[in-house]
Design an enzyme around this catalytic site. Structure first.
Site, PDB file in Angstrom:
ATOM      1  CB  ILE A  66       0.339   1.805  -7.558  1.00  0.00           C
ATOM      2  CG1 ILE A  66       0.349   3.236  -8.108  1.00  0.00           C
ATOM      3  CG2 ILE A  66      -0.733   1.647  -6.486  1.00  0.00           C
ATOM      4  CD1 ILE A  66      -0.985   3.695  -8.677  1.00  0.00           C
ATOM      5  CD  GLU A  67       5.240  -2.367  -4.419  1.00  0.00           C
ATOM      6  OE1 GLU A  67       4.660  -3.470  -4.313  1.00  0.00           O
ATOM      7  OE2 GLU A  67       6.390  -2.231  -4.884  1.00  0.00           O
ATOM      8  CB  ILE A  68      -2.331  -3.549  -4.877  1.00  0.00           C
ATOM      9  CG1 ILE A  68      -1.757  -4.928  -5.285  1.00  0.00           C
ATOM     10  CG2 ILE A  68      -2.507  -2.656  -6.104  1.00  0.00           C
ATOM     11  CD1 ILE A  68      -2.702  -5.762  -6.116  1.00  0.00           C
ATOM     12  CD  GLU A 106      -3.073  -1.089   2.149  1.00  0.00           C
ATOM     13  OE1 GLU A 106      -2.821  -0.562   3.257  1.00  0.00           O
ATOM     14  OE2 GLU A 106      -4.185  -1.585   1.880  1.00  0.00           O
ATOM     15  CD  GLU A 107       5.591   0.982   1.066  1.00  0.00           C
ATOM     16  OE1 GLU A 107       6.071   1.199   2.196  1.00  0.00           O
ATOM     17  OE2 GLU A 107       6.192   0.313   0.178  1.00  0.00           O
TER      18      GLU A 107
END
Length: 306
Positions: A266-268, A208-209
């Site tokens: 985008i890190e999900i 989340e990053e």
């Protein structure tokens, strides 16, 4: 209308191609498909264009094999955006069909189809491409392509300075013998160079990053910071500033430094460690990310000189 993309399931190249065929049939006037290259095992690397506008954006997923849920997310976006266009829905008081008359979003859902196949089924076999008889023990954590090269360390942005203590094929982090030595990375690189993309989004998992800065400065840094902050608010994800000497080699590192346009990794999902993100997180991931493409498309229209 029955949904084509069913996200809460294992999702490999075969399933994705089946869904692409059905989407193209249903939305033939909205979607366009091409193959931008081929993987080591000669699987076609698919790209789908949503819309017909001159302003172009690129989004892609599954550089890393275990991160295949990013492919599901992007395929879900393709279907939802096409449906929104067909039904003439609105986004922030703008007709979405009119927005996509001005903007096209190119989506490459699965950059590393061989690696995804190996993680999910072990039918794709890294042993054929590199000498390592213990490779299966890394199946769940596998990031690389089937030659053991990390595709997101393949791009010509400070490639020579990447920490390369591994120096041989591995499940993760080996940068390869040369930049763009792997057909998957070369395909995406060549496709990007052939277009004039305003923005790029590279989906990864997990944490989340949002990585957005790399070594940018000046006007590009200012524009990227504005967009990064807006994406952070939209998704709820934290912004990550690079170390003083970031390693490079990633797609967004290259896009920022060579294309000189904003790019975002985008890190999900919450951080889950070296494995695939569990499907139980999908609904949450969708709510956080479904508007990303629409937001960037509208921003491109609203800021013609950006």
């Amino acid at each position: 209308m029955e949904k084509i993309v069913v996200p809460k399931q294992n999702y490999n190249d075969k399933k994705m191609k089946h869904d692409i065929k059905k989407l193209l049939s249903r939305y033939s006037d909205i979607l366009y498909h091409t193959v931008i290259g081929y993987s080591v095992e000669e699987r076609g690397i698919d790209a789908i264009r949503v819309g017909t506008g001159e302003k172009e954006i690129i989004m892609h997923g599954s550089h890393h094999a275990r991160e295949w849920l990013t492919s599901v997310l992007l395929m879900d976006m393709i279907e939802w955006y096409a449906q929104q266009i067909k039904e003439k829905e609105t986004y922030q008081s703008v007709a979405i069909n009119e927005l996509f008359d001005k903007v096209s979003i190119w989506i490459v859902p699965m950059v590393n189809p061989d690696g995804v196949e190996f993680v999910q089924t072990a039918k794709s076999t890294p042993n054929r491409h590199q000498a390592n008889d213990k490779i299966k023990k890394y199946q769940e954590a596998w990031k690389a392509n089937v030659r053991g090269v990390d595709l997101n360390r393949q791009y010509p942005a400070d490639w020579d300075t990447i920490d390369d203590r591994i120096q041989k094929p591995a499940f993760a982090n080996y940068k390869g013998p040369a930049p763009l030595s792997e057909p998957e990375a070369l395909s995406l690189y060549s496709f990007t160079c052939a277009h004039n993309f305003l923005y790029a989004v590279s989906y990864h998992a997990s944490g989340e990053e949002i990585f957005w800065k790399y070594k940018t400065e000046g006007a590009l840094l200012k524009e990227a910071a504005i967009l990064a902050n807006k994406l952070s608010i939209l998704t709820g994800y934290s912004l990550v500033a690079p170390d003083e000497n970031p390693s490079g080699g990633g797609f967004t590192d290259w896009f920022l430094t060579e294309i000189k346009r904003p790019a975002f990794t985008i890190e999900i999902a919450p951080y889950v460690g070296p494995r695939a993100v569990p499907l139980k997180y999908y609904d949450h991931i969708w709510r956080e990310n479904c508007y990303v493409g629409l937001f960037l498309a509208k921003y491109a229209v609203d800021h013609p000189n950006a």
